[in-house]
Design a protein around this motif. Structure first.
Motif: not given
Length: 374
Positions: A24, A54, A57-58, A99-100, A113-114, A128, A130, A134, A137
């Motif tokens: 992150r 995205q 990020r996931i 976690n967005g 969100n993604k 998303s 936490s 996580g 996701e």
């Protein structure tokens, strides 16, 4: 989907495509890009650069940890290596997961969100999460990619090029993709896909038979396996293991000389399945040289012949012609083979020179153009 999950969590993939560096606040897009381009949807499969971002990020927070205390690592311990219990295992680090809940791209908005495939019929929002949740996701993203129609088409194209033809037709690919999607929850999904390919008209068409050039690995491994004959399943496993342990380094060097070093492809897209990639003059010379140098690794050919009940020169020629040329040969080829075995005297399996004559026969067949064909 299961294979995709295993590869995504493997130490080799996390290391090779910098998954361990994907955190992150500073995402690394190598895996996010390659999983879409090379493992699932493929180029032109409908994903965008936003989807790559995205996806990266996931997968933030996916990493590994060392299990055990010894300095040598292997995936699993076994009876041949007692005590070597250290290995790298998958580990999810919640603190490194995006976690967005922050503005990570600097546009002044919180990326909560993604969102994937925005504006398309298959648009997907992954919520998303936490903490330890996580990782869910990632599992949702893997399922989304594995079940996408473009993934079905992409994987089927790769398999068809490998097993059917370098230019698979639309009918073959359509049938394969339908099976892929219909069997996506089946434990034998890939087996069903392959069964569909092998039942296709294009696979059984004569024009597809022996129409592709073997790559270096297929050529060398296939040739060396000629010398392995087994009396039972147990003997088969034992001989395979013994051969692998005694010849692994030799085979690796040979493949390196043939420009196909194991695990040495400089790009992440794998070795080419197209014949043109293996047709240069130098490669063909190396192929012939390495196969000839592998003949001593086949063991005693007279013993092999006795195990499979081959007693006459005629039987030996028919046997090796089928194995090495697939039955695709001429009368001139047969005459050449007889010259290798008989020369100026009848072939005698018990004679001291029989071993060298058998090796000369294999050298002649290995040099035949059809031995290079799948």
């Amino acid at each position: 989907e299961h294979l995709l999950t295993l590869s995504a969590k493997s130490y080799a993939m996390l290391k090779y495509l910098n998954g361990v560096d994907n955190k992150r606040g500073g995402p690394n897009e190598n895996y996010g890009r390659e999983v879409l381009e090379l493992h699932t949807l493929g180029v032109g499969g409908g994903y965008s650069e936003d989807d790559v971002a995205q996806m990266s990020r996931i997968f933030t927070g996916w990493s590994h940890r060392m299990v055990g205390e010894t300095s040598r690592f292997q995936i699993l311990d076994d009876a041949r290596n007692p005590g070597l219990t250290s290995y790298y295992a998958f580990q999810f680090n919640p603190d490194d997961h995006d976690n967005g809940l922050a503005d990570y791209d600097g546009d002044g908005k919180v990326e909560e969100n993604k969102a994937f495939f925005v504006g398309r019929p298959e648009q997907k929002i992954i919520v998303s999460l936490s903490g330890g949740d996580g990782v869910k996701e990632d599992e949702e993203a893997i399922a989304m990619m594995a079940r996408h129609p473009s993934t079905a088409r992409f994987i089927c194209t790769k398999l068809a090029v490998k097993f059917v033809a370098e230019s698979p037709n639309v009918e073959t690919l359509d049938a394969c993709a339908r099976t892929f999607l219909n069997a996506q929850q089946a434990p034998n999904q890939i087996a069903q896909v392959l069964a569909t390919l092998f039942a296709s008209q294009q696979f059984t068409n004569e024009a597809s038979q022996r129409a592709k050039l073997k790559d270096a690995q297929e050529l060398l491994y296939g040739f060396v396996r000629l010398g392995l004959n087994y009396d039972s399943a147990a003997a088969k496993d034992d001989q395979r293991q013994a051969f692998a342990e005694s010849h692994a380094l030799i085979m690796g060097r040979s493949l390196g000389d043939m420009q196909m070093q194991p695990f040495g492809n400089p790009a992440p897209d794998g070795w080419s399945e197209f014949s043109d990639a293996w047709l240069s003059g130098n490669q063909m010379l190396q192929r012939q040289r390495q196969v000839n140098e592998s003949i001593p690794q086949l063991g005693h050919l007279r013993e092999y012949a006795e195990r499979v009940a081959l007693r006459t020169g005629r039987e030996l020629i028919a046997h090796f012609f089928l194995l090495m040329l697939g039955g695709d040969y001429t009368n001139e080829d047969i005459l050449l083979a007889y010259k290798q075995l008989y020369a100026d005297e009848p072939f005698n399996m018990a004679a001291p020179e029989a071993e060298e004559k058998l090796r000369n026969l294999l050298r002649a067949l290995a040099a035949h153009p059809n031995h290079n064909l799948q």
